[in-house]
Design an enzyme around this catalytic site. Structure first.
Site, PDB file in Angstrom:
ATOM      1  N   GLY A 137      14.207 -92.534  24.009  1.00  0.00           N
ATOM      2  CA  GLY A 137      14.933 -93.666  23.455  1.00  0.00           C
ATOM      3  C   GLY A 137      16.435 -93.559  23.590  1.00  0.00           C
ATOM      4  N   CYS A 138      17.143 -94.339  22.754  1.00  0.00           N
ATOM      5  CA  CYS A 138      18.591 -94.496  22.887  1.00  0.00           C
ATOM      6  C   CYS A 138      19.360 -93.205  22.653  1.00  0.00           C
ATOM      7  CB  CYS A 138      19.080 -95.565  21.911  1.00  0.00           C
ATOM      8  SG  CYS A 138      18.469 -97.225  22.261  1.00  0.00           S
ATOM      9  N   ASN A 139      18.798 -92.271  21.906  1.00  0.00           N
ATOM     10  CA  ASN A 139      19.494 -91.014  21.648  1.00  0.00           C
ATOM     11  C   ASN A 139      19.407 -90.026  22.812  1.00  0.00           C
ATOM     12  OD1 ASN A 139      16.709 -91.128  20.124  1.00  0.00           O
ATOM     13  ND2 ASN A 139      16.909 -89.033  20.859  1.00  0.00           N
ATOM     14  N   MET A 340      22.100 -92.495  18.695  1.00  0.00           N
ATOM     15  CA  MET A 340      21.082 -92.685  17.671  1.00  0.00           C
ATOM     16  C   MET A 340      19.846 -93.285  18.320  1.00  0.00           C
ATOM     17  SD  MET A 340      24.372 -93.645  16.944  1.00  0.00           S
ATOM     18  CE  MET A 340      24.524 -95.388  16.542  1.00  0.00           C
TER      19      MET A 340
END
Length: 353
Positions: A137-139, A340
């Site tokens: 994901g975004c992290n 995050m």
């Protein structure tokens, strides 16, 4: 003790096709006032996207999971290649110099992964070591950067590359619901690459900020707040964001920063540069308020969101590129990189110029 790894180059790429939020509302004939409000209040002006083809009746086709995966592969390869080429130019290097290649993506699945395909397409040496980080994901950009920095420290003088390739167009579901509208109003396509090198004895220092320390903070009670999983109703994967995500991230941001800085001797007041993931307007505001930052501190984060939307794992590198282009950093300055994402997770790194 090995020298700290340094960021020695950066490059980004976005699609040629970009759309305003109003254009997207019209393209999909969205009339629900709640959905229209989401798009219009997103703090996003334009995003690069690869939209579904237009059918004979003027509506957009519904893409199967197979078609979405092909989009992920083809668009992702083009974006990843362009970002790496730009990064190598910035670093004053060539594909022949690359000794480690790490590819990050969360918007599709393929085997062999982007690392093998980009190695072939760019003519990188076949003995180059590779790593694919998929589905975090975004992290994930900072998760992977920690691994790449570790490789660079054990191979001083050799060039490592990390590239984040996110074709968010390949993760969209269009069903008119608020659940999907939150995602559809936010994400854009893009790739970002960064060159990482640790100084070698007897060679010139490569320059660039040194990566001093990494830290992670997982919030298990919010494990379902961000998900990309199979949707039986649509027969494809879909992404979901809980409305409480900004508050979950914000509530734990100060603790995560304290852990990063605890053994560094650097108080928060001495952090002069903030490179934060463009997770969305409410997420950025939550981080800013909880860490006591100014709007100027997060100017590049909000600028990337405005111009490109949320670019998932590579967003923070777009912000880093803008900071580098300003030429306002000075030797001895400290900066914090922050991402995050699902887990729910806050990742941070401390850098020194």
């Amino acid at each position: 003790m090995p020298a700290f790894a340094r960021l020695t180059g950066v490059g980004t790429a976005v699609p040629d096709t970009t759309y305003t939020q109003e254009h997207l509302l019209d393209a999909f004939a969205i009339t629900d006032p709640r959905v229209r409000s989401l798009f219009r209040n997103s703090a996003i002006d334009r995003r690069g996207l690869s939209l579904p083809p237009v059918r004979a009746d003027g509506t957009r086709a519904v893409e199967s999971q197979g078609e979405l995966l092909r989009k992920h592969r083809l668009r992702g390869l083009a974006l990843g290649r362009a970002a790496i080429e730009a990064c190598l130019r910035d670093a004053g290097a060539t594909p022949a110099d690359v000794r480690h290649l790490c590819c990050v993506t969360s918007t599709g699945f393929l085997t062999p992964g982007f690392s093998a395909l980009l190695l072939r397409d760019l003519g990188i040496d076949t003995t180059c070591s590779r790593l694919d980080v998929v589905g975090m994901g975004c992290n994930a950009g900072l998760n992977a950067l920690g691994s790449v920095a570790g490789w660079a420290r054990t191979h001083p003088g050799e060039l490592a590359l990390m590239v984040c390739v996110e074709v968010c167009s390949a993760a969209y579901v269009f069903d008119g619901t608020l659940r999907s509208a939150v995602v559809n109003s936010l994400f854009g396509d893009g790739a970002a690459a960064v060159a990482v090198t640790a100084p070698a004895a007897g060679r010139p220092d490569p320059g660039g900020p040194a990566l001093l320390r990494f830290s992670s903070r997982t919030i298990p009670e919010a494990v379902d707040a961000m998900r990309y999983d199979w949707d039986e109703d649509h027969g494809k994967f879909s992404f979901a964001l809980d409305p409480l995500v900004p508050y979950v991230v914000g509530a734990h941001a100060e603790e995560a920063l304290a852990r990063l800085l605890r053994h560094s001797g650097v108080p928060p007041s001495r952090v002069g540069h903030w490179i934060v993931h463009s997770g969305g307007k409410k997420v950025i505001d939550a981080v800013r308020v909880n860490l006591g930052l100014t709007r100027h501190d997060v100017r590049h984060t909000t600028g990337v969101l405005r111009d490109h939307g949320n670019l998932s794992s590579g967003s923070f590198l777009f912000s880093y590129q803008r900071l580098a282009a300003e030429d306002r950093t000075r030797p001895g300055d400290h900066g914090v990189l922050m991402t995050m994402g699902p887990g729910s997770t806050i990742e941070m790194a401390l850098a020194r110029w």
